[in-house]
Design a protein around this motif. Structure first.
Motif, PDB file in Angstrom:
ATOM      1  N   GLU A   1       3.812  48.812 -14.738  1.00  0.00           N
ATOM      2  CA  GLU A   1       3.257  49.171 -13.421  1.00  0.00           C
ATOM      3  C   GLU A   1       2.675  50.586 -13.435  1.00  0.00           C
ATOM      4  N   ALA A   2       3.351  51.494 -14.143  1.00  0.00           N
ATOM      5  CA  ALA A   2       2.894  52.888 -14.188  1.00  0.00           C
ATOM      6  C   ALA A   2       1.528  52.980 -14.882  1.00  0.00           C
ATOM      7  N   ILE A   3       1.357  52.212 -15.947  1.00  0.00           N
ATOM      8  CA  ILE A   3       0.073  52.247 -16.666  1.00  0.00           C
ATOM      9  C   ILE A   3      -1.053  51.737 -15.762  1.00  0.00           C
ATOM     10  N   LYS A   4      -0.761  50.649 -15.038  1.00  0.00           N
ATOM     11  CA  LYS A   4      -1.769  50.108 -14.104  1.00  0.00           C
ATOM     12  C   LYS A   4      -2.109  51.132 -13.035  1.00  0.00           C
ATOM     13  N   LEU A   5      -1.096  51.832 -12.521  1.00  0.00           N
ATOM     14  CA  LEU A   5      -1.320  52.836 -11.478  1.00  0.00           C
ATOM     15  C   LEU A   5      -2.232  53.949 -12.004  1.00  0.00           C
ATOM     16  N   GLY A   6      -1.931  54.425 -13.204  1.00  0.00           N
ATOM     17  CA  GLY A   6      -2.741  55.486 -13.807  1.00  0.00           C
ATOM     18  C   GLY A   6      -4.188  55.043 -13.981  1.00  0.00           C
ATOM     19  N   GLN A   7      -4.379  53.795 -14.423  1.00  0.00           N
ATOM     20  CA  GLN A   7      -5.740  53.277 -14.635  1.00  0.00           C
ATOM     21  C   GLN A   7      -6.468  53.140 -13.312  1.00  0.00           C
ATOM     22  N   ARG A   8      -5.751  52.633 -12.321  1.00  0.00           N
ATOM     23  CA  ARG A   8      -6.360  52.412 -11.005  1.00  0.00           C
ATOM     24  C   ARG A   8      -6.831  53.723 -10.375  1.00  0.00           C
ATOM     25  N   LEU A   9      -6.065  54.805 -10.619  1.00  0.00           N
ATOM     26  CA  LEU A   9      -6.379  56.093  -9.996  1.00  0.00           C
ATOM     27  C   LEU A   9      -7.251  56.985 -10.889  1.00  0.00           C
ATOM     28  N   GLY A  10      -7.646  56.471 -12.029  1.00  0.00           N
ATOM     29  CA  GLY A  10      -8.521  57.228 -12.922  1.00  0.00           C
ATOM     30  C   GLY A  10      -7.859  58.479 -13.480  1.00  0.00           C
ATOM     31  N   ILE A  11      -6.555  58.411 -13.722  1.00  0.00           N
ATOM     32  CA  ILE A  11      -5.829  59.580 -14.241  1.00  0.00           C
ATOM     33  C   ILE A  11      -6.050  59.676 -15.755  1.00  0.00           C
ATOM     34  N   ARG A  12      -6.345  60.889 -16.219  1.00  0.00           N
ATOM     35  CA  ARG A  12      -6.762  61.048 -17.619  1.00  0.00           C
ATOM     36  C   ARG A  12      -5.637  60.808 -18.604  1.00  0.00           C
ATOM     37  N   LYS A  13      -4.440  61.294 -18.261  1.00  0.00           N
ATOM     38  CA  LYS A  13      -3.328  61.131 -19.208  1.00  0.00           C
ATOM     39  C   LYS A  13      -2.080  60.715 -18.422  1.00  0.00           C
ATOM     40  N   THR A  14      -1.479  59.595 -18.799  1.00  0.00           N
ATOM     41  CA  THR A  14      -0.244  59.141 -18.149  1.00  0.00           C
ATOM     42  C   THR A  14       0.909  59.344 -19.121  1.00  0.00           C
ATOM     43  N   ILE A  15       1.935  60.074 -18.673  1.00  0.00           N
ATOM     44  CA  ILE A  15       3.100  60.340 -19.536  1.00  0.00           C
ATOM     45  C   ILE A  15       4.326  59.696 -18.901  1.00  0.00           C
ATOM     46  N   LEU A  16       5.060  58.931 -19.697  1.00  0.00           N
ATOM     47  CA  LEU A  16       6.213  58.204 -19.168  1.00  0.00           C
ATOM     48  C   LEU A  16       7.515  58.891 -19.574  1.00  0.00           C
ATOM     49  N   CYS A  17       8.437  59.020 -18.612  1.00  0.00           N
ATOM     50  CA  CYS A  17       9.745  59.613 -18.928  1.00  0.00           C
ATOM     51  C   CYS A  17      10.826  58.913 -18.105  1.00  0.00           C
ATOM     52  N   HIS A  18      12.075  59.447 -18.105  1.00  0.00           N
ATOM     53  CA  HIS A  18      13.212  58.835 -17.396  1.00  0.00           C
ATOM     54  C   HIS A  18      13.430  57.410 -17.939  1.00  0.00           C
ATOM     55  N   ILE A  19      13.534  57.353 -19.268  1.00  0.00           N
ATOM     56  CA  ILE A  19      13.653  56.086 -20.006  1.00  0.00           C
ATOM     57  C   ILE A  19      15.138  55.746 -20.164  1.00  0.00           C
ATOM     58  N   ASN A  20      15.510  54.481 -19.982  1.00  0.00           N
ATOM     59  CA  ASN A  20      16.921  54.145 -20.229  1.00  0.00           C
ATOM     60  C   ASN A  20      17.102  53.177 -21.394  1.00  0.00           C
ATOM     61  N   HIS A  21      18.363  52.877 -21.699  1.00  0.00           N
ATOM     62  CA  HIS A  21      18.617  52.111 -22.930  1.00  0.00           C
ATOM     63  C   HIS A  21      18.228  50.642 -22.821  1.00  0.00           C
ATOM     64  N   TYR A  22      17.875  50.162 -21.612  1.00  0.00           N
ATOM     65  CA  TYR A  22      17.371  48.786 -21.481  1.00  0.00           C
ATOM     66  C   TYR A  22      15.904  48.724 -21.877  1.00  0.00           C
ATOM     67  N   ASN A  23      15.272  49.880 -21.938  1.00  0.00           N
ATOM     68  CA  ASN A  23      13.862  49.942 -22.307  1.00  0.00           C
ATOM     69  C   ASN A  23      13.730  49.829 -23.837  1.00  0.00           C
ATOM     70  N   LYS A  24      12.510  49.823 -24.330  1.00  0.00           N
ATOM     71  CA  LYS A  24      12.295  49.800 -25.774  1.00  0.00           C
ATOM     72  C   LYS A  24      12.660  51.163 -26.360  1.00  0.00           C
ATOM     73  N   THR A  25      12.882  51.221 -27.656  1.00  0.00           N
ATOM     74  CA  THR A  25      13.148  52.510 -28.302  1.00  0.00           C
ATOM     75  C   THR A  25      11.848  53.317 -28.298  1.00  0.00           C
ATOM     76  N   HIS A  26      11.955  54.587 -28.642  1.00  0.00           N
ATOM     77  CA  HIS A  26      10.769  55.445 -28.565  1.00  0.00           C
ATOM     78  C   HIS A  26       9.598  54.888 -29.394  1.00  0.00           C
ATOM     79  N   THR A  27       9.886  54.544 -30.638  1.00  0.00           N
ATOM     80  CA  THR A  27       8.807  54.068 -31.523  1.00  0.00           C
ATOM     81  C   THR A  27       8.205  52.770 -31.005  1.00  0.00           C
ATOM     82  N   GLU A  28       9.062  51.858 -30.533  1.00  0.00           N
ATOM     83  CA  GLU A  28       8.547  50.579 -30.002  1.00  0.00           C
ATOM     84  C   GLU A  28       7.690  50.817 -28.758  1.00  0.00           C
ATOM     85  N   LEU A  29       8.143  51.759 -27.911  1.00  0.00           N
ATOM     86  CA  LEU A  29       7.380  52.058 -26.693  1.00  0.00           C
ATOM     87  C   LEU A  29       6.015  52.637 -27.041  1.00  0.00           C
ATOM     88  N   GLU A  30       6.018  53.568 -27.984  1.00  0.00           N
ATOM     89  CA  GLU A  30       4.743  54.189 -28.386  1.00  0.00           C
ATOM     90  C   GLU A  30       3.756  53.124 -28.845  1.00  0.00           C
TER      91      GLU A  30
END
Ligand SMILES: [Zn+2]
Ligand SMILES: [Zn+2]
Ligand SMILES: [Zn+2]
Length: 258
Positions: free
Chosen positions: A211-240
């Protein structure tokens, strides 16, 4: 301006105490998957702004040798964002008598009772920051925005020397109505940092990575950075790998210049 990520984890941090899931196991050896609770510094060489003050605040301030703070912005009252505020009581040299603590009014009222020593001695000057009312701190113009979450919660927009940064802490999916009211503060910003504990799971209180990526694209934001990641999410390398070309995954210690 520069953004320094002192922590990028969700409420539990990664690894989580007592958890041996795959992500937590990876985090025991992979520095970028190991995350203290989310805490950021935004600065421009003269002014240093701290965003949130979770339970790891003392460790983070020492680790990154932060010596001075001019403004503290708190997004909301959840423990992973405020439990470190009591540390301010001990910071004799890093705060001027004018260091302000901005947060939603409801939270400031509670803090007066919860953290009496920190506020009574005037080390932090409580500063109610109503949504959409800009205020200045050094060369920064700061605008608080209301974001939907399970507690009254703020995002903050920073403008400094022609660059604009949007910080959206914990927030539910930001749909049409929210964009209608707030979009003008975000459109075509240089950077958006947003809290995304989960990858794709739809919840009532958090925005997912997708959802965050879609929001960034919709608003024409140049760089979207994601944080506040928890252990249910993918690991850093997988997310990248999963967000390649669309977003940047923050890690503890990451610096970004704008
Ligand atoms: Zn949180
Ligand atoms: Zn785990
Ligand atoms: Zn929260």
């Amino acid at each position: 301006m520069e953004i320094l990520f002192l922590g990028t984890g969700a409420g539990q941090g990664v690894p989580v105490i007592g958890c041996h899931c795959r992500h937590c196991n990876v985090a025991s050896t992979d520095n970028k998957s190991r995350r203290l609770r989310t805490l950021l510094i935004v600065r421009d060489g003269k002014t240093t702004i701290l965003i949130d003050a979770g339970p790891d605040t003392r460790t983070q301030i020492l680790e990154y040798d932060v010596r001075e703070i001019h403004l503290v912005l708190v997004t909301h009252e959840h423990p992973d964002h405020v439990l470190g505020l009591s540390e301010f009581y001990y910071w004799d040299k890093g705060l001027s008598s004018g260091t302000r603590l901005c947060a939603p009014m409801s939270l400031l009222k509670r803090l007066q009772h919860l953290y009496r020593p920190a506020t009574d001695v005037n080390k932090l000057r409580l500063f109610p920051a109503p949504p959409h009312k800009p205020f200045r701190e050094g060369a920064f113009l700061v605008v608080p925005l209301r974001v939907p979450h399970t507690a009254t919660s703020y995002g903050y927009v920073f403008t400094n020397r022609g660059k604009r940064l949007v910080y959206l802490g914990d927030c539910a999916h930001l749909g049409k109505d929210w964009i209608h009211k707030n979009g003008r503060y975000l459109v075509a910003s240089d950077c958006m940092v947003i809290s995304t504990p989960f990858y794709a799971k739809k919840t009532l209180d958090h925005t997912s990575v997708k959802e965050a990526i879609k929001l960034g694209q919709r608003l024409g934001i140049r760089k979207t950075i994601l944080c506040h990641i928890n252990h249910y999410n993918k690991t850093h390398t997988e997310l990248e790998e999963a967000v390649k070309g669309k977003a940047v995954i923050a890690y503890d210690g990451m610096r970004v210049g704008l």
